[in-house]
Motif scaffolding. Structure first.
Motif, PDB file in Angstrom:
ATOM      1  N   PRO A 104       0.805  -1.219   0.000  1.00 55.77           N
ATOM      2  CA  PRO A 104       0.000   0.000   0.000  1.00 55.77           C
ATOM      3  C   PRO A 104       0.844   1.278   0.000  1.00 55.77           C
ATOM      4  O   PRO A 104       0.485   2.257  -0.651  1.00 55.77           O
ATOM      5  N   MET A 105       1.974   1.257   0.712  1.00 57.51           N
ATOM      6  CA  MET A 105       2.846   2.433   0.685  1.00 57.51           C
ATOM      7  C   MET A 105       3.419   2.648  -0.707  1.00 57.51           C
ATOM      8  O   MET A 105       3.558   3.785  -1.164  1.00 57.51           O
ATOM      9  N   GLY A 106       3.746   1.552  -1.390  1.00 56.46           N
ATOM     10  CA  GLY A 106       4.218   1.673  -2.769  1.00 56.46           C
ATOM     11  C   GLY A 106       3.166   2.281  -3.668  1.00 56.46           C
ATOM     12  O   GLY A 106       3.457   3.131  -4.518  1.00 56.46           O
ATOM     13  N   LEU A 107       1.908   1.872  -3.474  1.00 53.89           N
ATOM     14  CA  LEU A 107       0.808   2.417  -4.269  1.00 53.89           C
ATOM     15  C   LEU A 107       0.625   3.902  -3.997  1.00 53.89           C
ATOM     16  O   LEU A 107       0.457   4.713  -4.929  1.00 53.89           O
ATOM     17  N   TYR A 108       0.664   4.279  -2.736  1.00 55.05           N
ATOM     18  CA  TYR A 108       0.495   5.683  -2.341  1.00 55.05           C
ATOM     19  C   TYR A 108       1.620   6.557  -2.908  1.00 55.05           C
ATOM     20  O   TYR A 108       1.378   7.617  -3.491  1.00 55.05           O
ATOM     21  N   VAL A 109       2.860   6.092  -2.762  1.00 54.29           N
ATOM     22  CA  VAL A 109       3.982   6.879  -3.256  1.00 54.29           C
ATOM     23  C   VAL A 109       3.986   6.919  -4.781  1.00 54.29           C
ATOM     24  O   VAL A 109       4.348   7.928  -5.391  1.00 54.29           O
ATOM     25  N   THR A 110       3.550   5.839  -5.408  1.00 51.00           N
ATOM     26  CA  THR A 110       3.439   5.827  -6.865  1.00 51.00           C
ATOM     27  C   THR A 110       2.458   6.891  -7.325  1.00 51.00           C
ATOM     28  O   THR A 110       2.674   7.555  -8.353  1.00 51.00           O
ATOM     29  N   ALA A 111       1.382   7.064  -6.580  1.00 50.79           N
ATOM     30  CA  ALA A 111       0.415   8.106  -6.925  1.00 50.79           C
ATOM     31  C   ALA A 111       1.054   9.487  -6.830  1.00 50.79           C
ATOM     32  O   ALA A 111       0.802  10.363  -7.673  1.00 50.79           O
ATOM     33  N   ILE A 112       1.890   9.688  -5.809  1.00 59.94           N
ATOM     34  CA  ILE A 112       2.584  10.973  -5.677  1.00 59.94           C
ATOM     35  C   ILE A 112       3.460  11.227  -6.906  1.00 59.94           C
ATOM     36  O   ILE A 112       3.441  12.313  -7.500  1.00 59.94           O
ATOM     37  N   MET A 113       4.223  10.203  -7.302  1.00 63.72           N
ATOM     38  CA  MET A 113       5.088  10.343  -8.470  1.00 63.72           C
ATOM     39  C   MET A 113       4.266  10.536  -9.748  1.00 63.72           C
ATOM     40  O   MET A 113       4.656  11.295 -10.648  1.00 63.72           O
ATOM     41  N   SER A 114       3.136   9.877  -9.818  1.00 62.74           N
ATOM     42  CA  SER A 114       2.278  10.010 -11.001  1.00 62.74           C
ATOM     43  C   SER A 114       1.740  11.428 -11.123  1.00 62.74           C
ATOM     44  O   SER A 114       1.614  11.966 -12.230  1.00 62.74           O
ATOM     45  N   GLY A 115       1.423  12.037  -9.986  1.00 65.67           N
ATOM     46  CA  GLY A 115       0.972  13.425 -10.030  1.00 65.67           C
ATOM     47  C   GLY A 115       2.040  14.341 -10.587  1.00 65.67           C
ATOM     48  O   GLY A 115       1.746  15.261 -11.363  1.00 65.67           O
ATOM     49  N   ALA A 116       3.288  14.083 -10.208  1.00 72.05           N
ATOM     50  CA  ALA A 116       4.391  14.872 -10.763  1.00 72.05           C
ATOM     51  C   ALA A 116       4.538  14.627 -12.256  1.00 72.05           C
ATOM     52  O   ALA A 116       4.785  15.567 -13.035  1.00 72.05           O
ATOM     53  N   ALA A 117       4.390  13.371 -12.680  1.00 71.74           N
ATOM     54  CA  ALA A 117       4.510  13.048 -14.104  1.00 71.74           C
ATOM     55  C   ALA A 117       3.417  13.735 -14.918  1.00 71.74           C
ATOM     56  O   ALA A 117       3.678  14.291 -15.994  1.00 71.74           O
ATOM     57  N   LEU A 118       2.198  13.708 -14.418  1.00 75.69           N
ATOM     58  CA  LEU A 118       1.098  14.367 -15.117  1.00 75.69           C
ATOM     59  C   LEU A 118       1.344  15.867 -15.234  1.00 75.69           C
ATOM     60  O   LEU A 118       1.124  16.455 -16.296  1.00 75.69           O
ATOM     61  N   ALA A 119       1.796  16.475 -14.144  1.00 72.48           N
ATOM     62  CA  ALA A 119       2.042  17.914 -14.178  1.00 72.48           C
ATOM     63  C   ALA A 119       3.156  18.264 -15.158  1.00 72.48           C
ATOM     64  O   ALA A 119       3.065  19.250 -15.902  1.00 72.48           O
ATOM     65  N   ALA A 120       4.209  17.457 -15.181  1.00 68.06           N
ATOM     66  CA  ALA A 120       5.328  17.721 -16.085  1.00 68.06           C
ATOM     67  C   ALA A 120       4.925  17.559 -17.543  1.00 68.06           C
ATOM     68  O   ALA A 120       5.314  18.355 -18.403  1.00 68.06           O
ATOM     69  N   ALA A 121       4.141  16.536 -17.835  1.00 71.21           N
ATOM     70  CA  ALA A 121       3.785  16.240 -19.222  1.00 71.21           C
ATOM     71  C   ALA A 121       2.687  17.150 -19.756  1.00 71.21           C
ATOM     72  O   ALA A 121       2.703  17.531 -20.935  1.00 71.21           O
ATOM     73  N   LEU A 122       1.731  17.501 -18.911  1.00 64.81           N
ATOM     74  CA  LEU A 122       0.527  18.185 -19.397  1.00 64.81           C
ATOM     75  C   LEU A 122       0.547  19.701 -19.215  1.00 64.81           C
ATOM     76  O   LEU A 122      -0.258  20.393 -19.833  1.00 64.81           O
ATOM     77  N   SER A 123       1.425  20.219 -18.383  1.00 61.08           N
ATOM     78  CA  SER A 123       1.406  21.664 -18.130  1.00 61.08           C
ATOM     79  C   SER A 123       1.678  22.506 -19.378  1.00 61.08           C
ATOM     80  O   SER A 123       1.018  23.528 -19.586  1.00 61.08           O
ATOM     81  N   PRO A 124       2.636  22.130 -20.263  1.00 54.77           N
ATOM     82  CA  PRO A 124       2.784  22.927 -21.495  1.00 54.77           C
ATOM     83  C   PRO A 124       1.533  22.931 -22.357  1.00 54.77           C
ATOM     84  O   PRO A 124       1.160  23.972 -22.917  1.00 54.77           O
ATOM     85  N   ALA A 125       0.862  21.790 -22.451  1.00 58.05           N
ATOM     86  CA  ALA A 125      -0.391  21.746 -23.215  1.00 58.05           C
ATOM     87  C   ALA A 125      -1.463  22.575 -22.524  1.00 58.05           C
ATOM     88  O   ALA A 125      -2.259  23.270 -23.185  1.00 58.05           O
ATOM     89  N   ALA A 126      -1.512  22.523 -21.206  1.00 60.36           N
ATOM     90  CA  ALA A 126      -2.483  23.333 -20.464  1.00 60.36           C
ATOM     91  C   ALA A 126      -2.221  24.814 -20.670  1.00 60.36           C
ATOM     92  O   ALA A 126      -3.168  25.623 -20.741  1.00 60.36           O
ATOM     93  N   GLU A 127      -0.948  25.181 -20.807  1.00 61.88           N
ATOM     94  CA  GLU A 127      -0.624  26.583 -21.074  1.00 61.88           C
ATOM     95  C   GLU A 127      -1.168  27.017 -22.426  1.00 61.88           C
ATOM     96  O   GLU A 127      -1.720  28.121 -22.563  1.00 61.88           O
TER      97      GLU A 127
END
Length: 415
Positions: free
Chosen positions: A148-171
């Protein structure tokens, strides 16, 4: 890759949750975790646009990462006190709201002060969430903490990945970098909705701490070594979060491509956050997996210093795989030290508070190195050297010695 003081209602563990409850808890943990990095990770891919509007040196720009991480370190103990007074569910709900409002407020950021203030408020909200969620995991999944800790931390990393990948398109869609940053408030609203779905599972009663002998974690040498270890590992994470896109822009990559390189790194972190905790769960001695993650970080930074071109993708994947594993593995090792959720939560709170405070200095140090040397190679070298030090520290995390480290009076030496 984050724990704090989730103090249990009783001295005993909660019974294992049913399958349906486990799914609800997992979904809420994932959606809450997704909100714990976009406020920071969205800055790097948009840095070029921000600098056109607000001319700042790299040293000053580092404040946009330094301050939220520092706020995370300083606000850790606040999370436990809020949970003790208002209950875990209300505390997390209020913190997710603060994160969402902080992101939304960036829509009106026309200068450095609003950006800095929203960075601080978002960091405080993130800290409180991270102070409470791991204790909930420890209580509801007492025999299976690693996964479960791996799942939780993976979600944290996934949020960073989404922000990095999608922020230029959102701009491009929003027409401004302010709109791109503000768009991440929608994710906070989704996380808040999911959190209310598990109100009954988490409960709103104030959390009452059980009597604990020697609760002052600062008295224990192992608590400090875990805090330093967490901080040094998080230093690599915060630096690449802040400076990897500008590094690739300086190498001639476009802004979107540079953001995708950060997304690739965080994608590797996501995979690592799932795979390495699962491997670590096979043995109570987590050291072989921790050492493998540290080697990945060292090789990744060395590769960025020595070569570019097509091999950069390999170094990014290795670096992300290592960084993504260190975060959850450190939290797992921390929870391993004490069997009771309340005690483990106190230790995790101390470790994260000390660690994030230490890690907050790394983006500034890297920014100063960049301003002085006109390049990031010195920053990568600094982080590689720090990770070599962590190799020696990790060798001391022998589970056979854990029971004696926090028993009775604080030990004079670590086992």
């Amino acid at each position: 890759m984050e724990i704090h003081t989730f103090l249990d209602h009783t001295m005993s563990h909660s019974p294992p949750p049913s399958r349906a409850r486990s799914v609800k808890l997992a979904l809420a943990l994932i959606l809450a975790g997704l909100n714990l990095r976009p406020a920071m990770a969205a800055i790097g891919p948009l840095l070029d646009s921000i600098r056109h509007t607000i001319p700042l040196s790299y040293s000053l720009l580092s404040l946009l990462t330094l301050l939220p991480v520092l706020a995370m370190g300083l606000a850790m103990n606040t999370g436990s006190r809020l949970a003790a007074r208002y209950g875990e569910h209300r505390t997390v709900a209020a913190s997710l709201t603060l994160i969402g409002v902080s992101n939304l407020a960036r829509l009106w950021a026309g200068g450095p002060l609003p950006l800095i203030l929203t960075a601080i408020s978002a960091g405080a909200g993130i800290a409180v969430v991270q102070a409470v969620l791991p204790g909930i995991v420890k209580r509801h999944f007492p025999e299976k903490v690693a996964l479960p800790m791996g799942l939780y931390v993976t979600a944290i990393m996934s949020g960073a990945a989404l922000a990095a990948a999608l922020s230029p398109a959102a701009e491009r869609l929003a027409g401004s970098w302010q709109g791109a940053l503000a768009s991440w408030s929608a994710l906070a609203a989704l996380g808040l909705a999911a959190w209310f779905m598990i109100r009954d599972e988490v409960g709103n009663r104030p959390v009452v701490a059980t009597p604990i002998r020697d609760t002052g974690m600062a008295r224990h040498p192992r608590a400090w070594s875990l805090g330093v270890f967490f901080g040094l590992g998080t230093a690599s994470y915060t630096c690449v979060l802040a400076w990897l896109p500008p590094y690739f822009v300086e190498l001639g990559y476009g802004k979107t491509h540079a953001g995708l390189m950060l997304a690739l790194l965080t994608g590797a972190e996501v995979v690592s956050g799932l795979v390495l905790p699962a491997l670590a769960s096979r043995s109570p001695d987590r050291r072989p997996v921790v050492l493998a993650a540290l080697v990945g970080v060292i090789v990744g930074f060395a590769g960025l210093i020595l070569t570019q071109g097509a091999l950069a993708y390999l170094w990014i994947v290795l670096l992300g795989f290592g960084i993504g594993g260190i975060f959850p593995l450190t939290l797992i090792v921390t929870l391993d030290h004490l069997p009771d959720p309340a005690h483990a939560g106190r230790l995790a709170a101390f470790v994260q508070g000390a660690g994030y405070t230490l890690a907050s200095l790394s983006p500034l140090a890297a920014g100063i190195i960049r301003d002085t040397t006109r390049g990031f190679a010195g920053a990568w070298l600094m982080l590689a050297a720090v990770t070599v030090l962590m190799l020696f520290m990790a060798r001391r995390f022998d589970p056979a010695g854990y029971p004696a480290l926090f028993a009775g009076k604080p030990a004079r030496q670590e086992g």
